[in-house]
Enzyme design. Structure first.
Site, short mmCIF file in Angstrom:
data_model
loop_
_atom_site.label_atom_id
_atom_site.label_comp_id
_atom_site.label_asym_id
_atom_site.label_seq_id
_atom_site.Cartn_x
_atom_site.Cartn_y
_atom_site.Cartn_z
CB SER A 52 -2.38 2.53 3.82
OG SER A 52 -3.76 2.49 3.50
CD GLU A 94 -1.60 7.61 0.32
OE1 GLU A 94 -2.08 7.05 -0.70
OE2 GLU A 94 -1.78 7.15 1.47
CG HIS A 109 -3.09 3.22 -1.58
ND1 HIS A 109 -3.01 4.36 -0.80
CD2 HIS A 109 -3.43 2.21 -0.74
CE1 HIS A 109 -3.30 4.05 0.45
NE2 HIS A 109 -3.56 2.75 0.52
#
Length: 306
Positions: A109, A207, A277
């Protein structure tokens, strides 16, 4: 790329929050899991700090990062959570210190900015994987996600196939190259900085979470205009959680956006990888050689430790 040493039972790993602060209740659960692997835990002294949406001041988060790499008693570093903030300290990091002390470094992330910076400025392999508070400490943590930590204890080749989840080919082909990338919005934030993502001849992983199709459109267009898509050897499309229209009633779908930007690059592009995620979250080393095949719908990745 420098491979970090493998972990072994009895080693101590440092837990840090280089971006936003962790959830305390989740953190306790996550620590219990890390300890169940036979590892000892050292929590960064500033991990409970709060400075708005940050886990303490930039200076304290930077100090904590440096101390964990400098301390010879710390065998690896696992991030507690992402959120926001790693790019704020990127230009102040001592990359020579990192390069001189390669260790397992694990997160994803917002941590994507550090993955990119460490690979390009410290020549070090890192790991894109679930974090202590934001993933491991949640009520649902998939058994496969748990198993992925085993690759830290023994050099392990990863072969990702449709046995994990269905995959879809956007563009045919086979390519080999260094696996790089991570969170799409963070990759875009590196553009125009000294830490700009390098994709030439590499397999690019993307992503994201909670981004509408028009936002993903804008980010892919930014990478396109910067030449990052056409330079890549292949593209690995991970999970795009909650990528649905919210503000705009009339919208392209995520599938349409991905096809518009990725289908005609002349390189293999495969989507549906449970990387990001999501649960399960397949953890992968970044900075190692990998092979992407559309015919076999596979991603084969070399070990991330030695």
């Amino acid at each position: 790329m420098k491979l970090p040493n493998r972990l072994k039972a009895g080693d101590t790993v440092g837990l840090i929050a280089p971006a936003s602060p962790p959830n305390p209740a989740n953190l306790e659960k996550g620590i219990a899991f890390i300890e169940s692997l036979g590892l000892n835990v050292k929590i960064g002294e500033h991990s409970n700090d709060r400075y708005g949406y940050l886990a303490g001041t930039d200076a304290n988060r930077l100090t904590e990062l440096h101390e964990m790499f400098r301390d010879p008693r710390i065998a690896g570093i696992i991030c507690m959570c992402g959120g926001y903030g790693t790019a704020r300290i990127a230009d102040k990091i001592d990359y020579q210190l990192i390069a001189a002390n390669p260790k397992v470094f694990w997160g994803y992330s917002d941590i994507t900015f550090l993955h990119t910076a460490f690979q390009q400025c410290s020549d070090m392999v890192t790991f894109h994987g679930p974090m202590v508070s934001s993933d491991i400490g949640e009520a649902e943590f998939d058994p496969l996600s748990r198993q992925m930590f085993n690759q830290l204890f023994e050099p392990t080749k990863i072969l990702y196939s449709e046995e994990i989840a269905p995959l879809e080919v956007i563009a045919e082909g086979e390519a080999q190259g260094e696996l790089t990338g991570g969170n799409l919005s963070l990759l875009c934030s590196t553009l125009g900085t000294p830490y700009e993502i390098e994709t030439a001849g590499k397999l690019l992983l993307i992503e994201d979470i909670d981004e509408e199709p028009y936002r993903i459109d804008g980010m892919l267009n930014q990478l396109r205009l910067a030449g990052k898509l056409e330079q890549a050897a292949g593209i690995v499309v991970g999970d795009f959680k909650n990528a649905v229209p919210k503000k705009r009633k009339n919208s392209l779908t995520l599938e349409q956006v991905l096809n518009d930007y990725l289908a005609d690059l002349g390189i293999p592009v495969v989507k549906g990888f449970r990387i990001g995620h999501c649960q399960p979250h397949v953890a992968v080393p970044l900075g190692v050689q990998a092979n992407l095949s559309s015919s076999g719908k596979t991603l084969a990745i070399e070990p991330g430790v030695r």
